[in-house]
Scaffold this motif. Structure first.
Motif, PDB file in Angstrom:
ATOM      1  N   GLU A   1      41.633  18.363  85.494  1.00 38.12           N
ATOM      2  CA  GLU A   1      42.824  17.542  85.294  1.00 38.12           C
ATOM      3  C   GLU A   1      43.908  17.910  86.309  1.00 38.12           C
ATOM      4  O   GLU A   1      44.587  17.036  86.845  1.00 38.12           O
ATOM      5  CB  GLU A   1      43.355  17.721  83.875  1.00 38.12           C
ATOM      6  CG  GLU A   1      42.471  17.110  82.809  1.00 38.12           C
ATOM      7  CD  GLU A   1      42.938  17.446  81.406  1.00 38.12           C
ATOM      8  OE1 GLU A   1      44.070  17.943  81.245  1.00 38.12           O
ATOM      9  OE2 GLU A   1      42.164  17.222  80.472  1.00 38.12           O
ATOM     10  N   TYR A   2      44.050  19.194  86.571  1.00 37.18           N
ATOM     11  CA  TYR A   2      45.045  19.654  87.542  1.00 37.18           C
ATOM     12  C   TYR A   2      44.696  19.136  88.941  1.00 37.18           C
ATOM     13  O   TYR A   2      45.580  18.703  89.678  1.00 37.18           O
ATOM     14  CB  TYR A   2      45.113  21.178  87.537  1.00 37.18           C
ATOM     15  CG  TYR A   2      46.086  21.742  88.533  1.00 37.18           C
ATOM     16  CD1 TYR A   2      47.461  21.650  88.324  1.00 37.18           C
ATOM     17  CD2 TYR A   2      45.632  22.352  89.691  1.00 37.18           C
ATOM     18  CE1 TYR A   2      48.354  22.160  89.240  1.00 37.18           C
ATOM     19  CE2 TYR A   2      46.529  22.868  90.621  1.00 37.18           C
ATOM     20  CZ  TYR A   2      47.884  22.770  90.383  1.00 37.18           C
ATOM     21  OH  TYR A   2      48.764  23.268  91.305  1.00 37.18           O
ATOM     22  N   ALA A   3      43.418  19.173  89.294  1.00 38.66           N
ATOM     23  CA  ALA A   3      42.994  18.689  90.611  1.00 38.66           C
ATOM     24  C   ALA A   3      43.271  17.188  90.746  1.00 38.66           C
ATOM     25  O   ALA A   3      43.723  16.741  91.798  1.00 38.66           O
ATOM     26  CB  ALA A   3      41.505  18.978  90.829  1.00 38.66           C
ATOM     27  N   VAL A   4      43.017  16.432  89.692  1.00 41.10           N
ATOM     28  CA  VAL A   4      43.293  14.995  89.725  1.00 41.10           C
ATOM     29  C   VAL A   4      44.791  14.757  89.866  1.00 41.10           C
ATOM     30  O   VAL A   4      45.232  13.914  90.646  1.00 41.10           O
ATOM     31  CB  VAL A   4      42.739  14.304  88.451  1.00 41.10           C
ATOM     32  CG1 VAL A   4      43.271  12.891  88.310  1.00 41.10           C
ATOM     33  CG2 VAL A   4      41.224  14.307  88.469  1.00 41.10           C
ATOM     34  N   GLU A   5      45.570  15.535  89.124  1.00 42.10           N
ATOM     35  CA  GLU A   5      47.025  15.391  89.205  1.00 42.10           C
ATOM     36  C   GLU A   5      47.538  15.714  90.608  1.00 42.10           C
ATOM     37  O   GLU A   5      48.389  14.996  91.148  1.00 42.10           O
ATOM     38  CB  GLU A   5      47.678  16.332  88.184  1.00 42.10           C
ATOM     39  CG  GLU A   5      49.175  16.210  88.101  1.00 42.10           C
ATOM     40  CD  GLU A   5      49.761  17.131  87.052  1.00 42.10           C
ATOM     41  OE1 GLU A   5      50.842  17.692  87.310  1.00 42.10           O
ATOM     42  OE2 GLU A   5      49.147  17.289  85.978  1.00 42.10           O
ATOM     43  N   MET A   6      47.011  16.760  91.219  1.00 45.91           N
ATOM     44  CA  MET A   6      47.432  17.130  92.572  1.00 45.91           C
ATOM     45  C   MET A   6      47.018  16.060  93.581  1.00 45.91           C
ATOM     46  O   MET A   6      47.763  15.750  94.521  1.00 45.91           O
ATOM     47  CB  MET A   6      46.851  18.490  92.970  1.00 45.91           C
ATOM     48  CG  MET A   6      47.410  19.650  92.160  1.00 45.91           C
ATOM     49  SD  MET A   6      49.216  19.741  92.169  1.00 45.91           S
ATOM     50  CE  MET A   6      49.523  20.124  93.851  1.00 45.91           C
ATOM     51  N   LYS A   7      45.830  15.486  93.398  1.00 49.00           N
ATOM     52  CA  LYS A   7      45.365  14.425  94.289  1.00 49.00           C
ATOM     53  C   LYS A   7      46.261  13.190  94.152  1.00 49.00           C
ATOM     54  O   LYS A   7      46.589  12.552  95.157  1.00 49.00           O
ATOM     55  CB  LYS A   7      43.912  14.078  93.950  1.00 49.00           C
ATOM     56  CG  LYS A   7      43.248  13.194  94.938  1.00 49.00           C
ATOM     57  CD  LYS A   7      42.970  13.919  96.217  1.00 49.00           C
ATOM     58  CE  LYS A   7      42.102  13.078  97.116  1.00 49.00           C
ATOM     59  NZ  LYS A   7      41.888  13.698  98.395  1.00 49.00           N
TER      60      LYS A   7
END
Length: 151
Positions: free
Chosen positions: A71-77
């Motif tokens: 979820e964090y990676a998606v948010e950063m992307k």
């Protein structure tokens, strides 16, 4: 041992106190050696079940952390995409010298002649070799590029 209630309590102590040799030895030595088979199977089953439960708890926690990382990676992307869009919109506004909200081919070509703009585009990993083809790709039939088409 005696009653059913005392037997259940003994099995409870046997399972959770870690003092199973005290109870098992008495039965194996004084009653019958066949109780050794029962205690062997019982202790192995209980220990196996506890290991499985503990492993499942660790696995659940690990998967929860991994899901949070995803979820964090998606948010950063998504944030990077938003920042990229804002930078492209800034470039569009700087290139629109007529301030009519559209880019013409002349405005586009004039902006791309600036070395700072070329460097800025290369930092954004945009290489434009054929200006005319790139503009035609963006503009479509009307010959103008809107902010939405550009971003």
């Amino acid at each position: 041992y005696g009653t059913s209630a005392r037997s259940f309590y003994t099995v409870f102590e046997l399972t959770f106190s870690g003092g199973w040799p005290n109870y098992a030895r008495k039965l194996v030595e004084e009653v019958s050696s066949l109780y050794a088979i029962f205690f062997f199977v019982y202790i192995i089953s209980v220990v196996f079940a506890m290991f499985r439960i503990i492993s499942a708890l660790f696995l659940r926690d690990t998967l929860a952390v991994a899901a949070n990382d995803a979820e964090y990676a998606v948010e950063m992307k998504m944030k990077a995409k938003q920042q990229y869009s804002e930078e492209m919109l800034y470039f569009f506004e700087a290139a629109d010298t007529s301030h009519d909200g559209f880019l013409t081919f002349d405005e586009f070509e004039q902006m791309l002649e600036d070395d700072k703009v070329k460097t800025w585009l290369s930092l954004m990993e945009i290489d434009i070799l054929e200006v005319g083809e790139f503009f035609d790709l963006l503009a479509g039939d009307d010959g103008l590029v809107s902010p939405d088409e550009f971003v």
